[in-house]
Design an enzyme around this catalytic site. Structure first.
Site, PDB file in Angstrom:
ATOM      1  N   THR A 121      21.875 -22.055  12.283  1.00  0.00           N
ATOM      2  CA  THR A 121      21.865 -21.290  13.539  1.00  0.00           C
ATOM      3  C   THR A 121      23.238 -20.689  13.862  1.00  0.00           C
ATOM      4  OG1 THR A 121      21.782 -21.686  15.938  1.00  0.00           O
ATOM      5  CG2 THR A 121      22.132 -23.606  14.601  1.00  0.00           C
ATOM      6  N   ASP A 122      23.235 -19.617  14.642  1.00  0.00           N
ATOM      7  CA  ASP A 122      24.493 -19.023  15.119  1.00  0.00           C
ATOM      8  C   ASP A 122      25.253 -20.000  16.017  1.00  0.00           C
ATOM      9  OD1 ASP A 122      22.760 -18.888  17.327  1.00  0.00           O
ATOM     10  OD2 ASP A 122      23.055 -16.734  17.689  1.00  0.00           O
TER      11      ASP A 122
HETATM   12  P1  NAD Z   1      10.438 -26.042  15.889  1.00  0.00           P
HETATM   13  O1  NAD Z   1      10.903 -27.083  16.843  1.00  0.00           O
HETATM   14  O2  NAD Z   1       9.371 -25.082  16.312  1.00  0.00           O
HETATM   15  O3  NAD Z   1       9.903 -26.743  14.553  1.00  0.00           O
HETATM   16  C1  NAD Z   1      10.583 -27.795  13.918  1.00  0.00           C
HETATM   17  C2  NAD Z   1       9.620 -28.431  12.923  1.00  0.00           C
HETATM   18  O4  NAD Z   1      10.326 -29.475  12.223  1.00  0.00           O
HETATM   19  C3  NAD Z   1       8.399 -29.091  13.571  1.00  0.00           C
HETATM   20  O5  NAD Z   1       7.231 -28.753  12.852  1.00  0.00           O
HETATM   21  C4  NAD Z   1       8.700 -30.584  13.474  1.00  0.00           C
HETATM   22  O6  NAD Z   1       7.532 -31.384  13.389  1.00  0.00           O
HETATM   23  C5  NAD Z   1       9.511 -30.637  12.175  1.00  0.00           C
HETATM   24  N1  NAD Z   1      10.406 -31.809  12.092  1.00  0.00           N
HETATM   25  C6  NAD Z   1      11.279 -32.267  13.049  1.00  0.00           C
HETATM   26  N2  NAD Z   1      11.936 -33.341  12.605  1.00  0.00           N
HETATM   27  C7  NAD Z   1      11.487 -33.575  11.336  1.00  0.00           C
HETATM   28  C8  NAD Z   1      11.807 -34.536  10.359  1.00  0.00           C
HETATM   29  N3  NAD Z   1      12.710 -35.482  10.591  1.00  0.00           N
HETATM   30  N4  NAD Z   1      11.168 -34.484   9.163  1.00  0.00           N
HETATM   31  C9  NAD Z   1      10.231 -33.524   8.935  1.00  0.00           C
HETATM   32  N5  NAD Z   1       9.876 -32.608   9.827  1.00  0.00           N
HETATM   33  C10 NAD Z   1      10.513 -32.608  11.024  1.00  0.00           C
HETATM   34  O7  NAD Z   1      11.741 -25.277  15.421  1.00  0.00           O
HETATM   35  P2  NAD Z   1      11.983 -23.772  14.996  1.00  0.00           P
HETATM   36  O8  NAD Z   1      12.364 -22.994  16.190  1.00  0.00           O
HETATM   37  O9  NAD Z   1      10.858 -23.311  14.132  1.00  0.00           O
HETATM   38  O10 NAD Z   1      13.302 -23.933  14.108  1.00  0.00           O
HETATM   39  C11 NAD Z   1      13.231 -24.112  12.693  1.00  0.00           C
HETATM   40  C12 NAD Z   1      14.637 -24.129  12.118  1.00  0.00           C
HETATM   41  O11 NAD Z   1      15.314 -22.916  12.432  1.00  0.00           O
HETATM   42  C13 NAD Z   1      15.514 -25.261  12.666  1.00  0.00           C
HETATM   43  O12 NAD Z   1      16.289 -25.760  11.600  1.00  0.00           O
HETATM   44  C14 NAD Z   1      16.387 -24.569  13.691  1.00  0.00           C
HETATM   45  O13 NAD Z   1      17.621 -25.239  13.835  1.00  0.00           O
HETATM   46  C15 NAD Z   1      16.560 -23.210  13.045  1.00  0.00           C
HETATM   47  N6  NAD Z   1      16.831 -22.092  13.968  1.00  0.00           N
HETATM   48  C16 NAD Z   1      16.056 -21.906  15.060  1.00  0.00           C
HETATM   49  C17 NAD Z   1      16.289 -20.816  15.892  1.00  0.00           C
HETATM   50  C18 NAD Z   1      15.435 -20.555  17.111  1.00  0.00           C
HETATM   51  O14 NAD Z   1      15.750 -19.658  17.892  1.00  0.00           O
HETATM   52  N7  NAD Z   1      14.330 -21.250  17.299  1.00  0.00           N
HETATM   53  C19 NAD Z   1      17.338 -19.921  15.585  1.00  0.00           C
HETATM   54  C20 NAD Z   1      18.106 -20.144  14.430  1.00  0.00           C
HETATM   55  C21 NAD Z   1      17.838 -21.226  13.634  1.00  0.00           C
END
Ligand code: NAD
Ligand code: TYD
Length: 332
Positions: A121-122
């Site tokens: 992430t940023d």
């Molecule tokens: P989300 O919360 O919608 O989904 C996270 C998923 O990870 C869920 O399905 C959850 O069940 C699973 N999970 C959590 N802990 C786990 C574990 N220990 N083992 C296996 N599965 C596990 O999140 P998202 O928004 O889809 O984000 C996905 C990725 O992108 C993350 O790494 C986040 O840091 C990164 N990210 C998100 C954003 C944003 O704006 N949402 C921006 C940049 C980066």
């Protein structure tokens, strides 16, 4: 290619899986997901018969080693993704982002998997008042969420330097789009506006986020996985920067509500003022965002309007309790 995609029952991971299967129908995908409050099998419903689904945690070594067997690449989305939750209880963040990433990297090495992509992430760069962060900017995270994500990134770098792992990191800016859990600003405000509930704006609402439509991030991740230089990080920033208050106003317009629903509430502790990424490096690989904020927001509002089957059960379950705890009031 056979891919292990972790955390793919969540918002971005499920979009990524659909993108890969559309663009390369011969790829095989194994999903490993712990199904936390944010992980939902429904997010993968359309592709359920084209993937293998393993329910398990990335910090569970046995499960990871088994799921990774025969894979050519690993893409790690698994995370606790909400900053506010990391402020009230950080342990799950440490567990998944630090221990989980370590187990995944170690298993990748053990199996000799050719490629590893860490979704980051940023927020690892912290806040920036002017200009944009490049991949050379120092990591300076402010919240338990971003600090543990930065720790994950550093573990990836350590595996590149120490073991020669062919890993890459993709740092995305704030994503939005269909299937985002409603704890996040945009879906929270869309659902509240539709229900006639107040829209909670932290502090003065002048904080700036660099919005990226989720399908654009999914395409960037796939490109970096296949074409990125091993050992490198790639920023993926959205095409538009917006103040939160402006985002909230546009949601009110799109849902036909007026500004009396806006409520300024106590600010988030340590709230980062502005995020902004330079995406020149990933653009040089041939990526560019296709969806501008105005269009993406319209599409997103339309999706939530048409898909109550998806959010209805969430708004009446765990999320309702979280909302009461966090905002000190009930959802209507
Ligand atoms: P989300 O919360 O919608 O989904 C996270 C998923 O990870 C869920 O399905 C959850 O069940 C699973 N999970 C959590 N802990 C786990 C574990 N220990 N083992 C296996 N599965 C596990 O999140 P998202 O928004 O889809 O984000 C996905 C990725 O992108 C993350 O790494 C986040 O840091 C990164 N990210 C998100 C954003 C944003 O704006 N949402 C921006 C940049 C980066
Ligand atoms: P969020 O969607 O939680 O993403 P992040 O914290 O990762 O940027 O929040 C986006 C912005 O909206 C952030 O500046 C915090 C703000 N915000 C509110 O003003 N009110 C809210 O109820 C929420 C959840 C966020």
């Amino acid at each position: 290619m056979r891919l292990l995609v972790t955390g793919a029952a969540g918002f971005i991971g499920s979009t990524y899986v659909r993108t890969v299967l559309e663009e390369r129908p011969d790829d095989e995908i194994v999903v490993l997901d712990k199904l936390t409050y944010a992980g939902r099998r429904e997010n993968l419903e359309e592709v359920a018969d084209r993937i293998e689904f393993v329910e398990g945690a990335i910090e569970d070594r046995e499960t990871v080693l088994e799921a990774m067997e025969g894979c050519d690449a690993v893409v790690n989305f698994a995370a606790e993704s909400h900053v506010d939750r990391s402020i009230s209880d950080q342990y799950a963040f440490v567990h998944t982002h630090v221990l989980g990433t370590s187990v995944l990297l170690d298993a990748t090495r053990h199996h000799g998997v050719a490629r590893y992509l860490q979704v980051s992430t940023d927020e690892v760069y912290g806040s920036i008042e002017e200009g944009s962060f490049t991949e050379r900017s120092p990591l300076n995270p402010s919240s338990p969420y971003s600090a543990t994500k930065a720790a994950g990134d550093l573990l990836v770098s350590a595996h590149v330097h120490t073991y020669g792992l062919e890993a890459v990191i993709c740092r995305g800016s704030n994503n939005y789009g269909p299937r985002q859990y409603p704890e996040k600003l945009i879906p929270l405000c869309i659902l509240n506006a539709m229900a006639g509930d107040h829209l909670p704006v932290y502090g003065d609402g002048r904080q700036v986020r660099n919005w990226l439509y989720v399908e654009d991030f999914a395409r960037a991740i796939d490109l970096v996985l296949r074409e990125g230089t091993p050992g490198e990080a790639y920023n993926v920033g959205g095409p538009d920067e917006e103040e939160n208050i402006e985002v909230v106003r546009r949601i009110l317009e799109l849902t036909g509500r007026d500004e009396s629903l806006i409520e300024h509430v106590t600010d988030r502790p340590g709230h980062d003022r502005r995020y902004s990424l330079s995406s020149d490096k990933v653009r040089a690989l041939g990526w560019e965002p296709r969806v501008r904020f105005a269009e993406g927001l319209e599409r997103t509002v339309e999706w939530y309007r048409d898909n109550e089957w998806w959010w209805g059960p969430i708004r009446s379950g765990e999320y309702r309790e979280y909302y009461e705890r966090h905002y000190g009031r009930s959802l209507g």
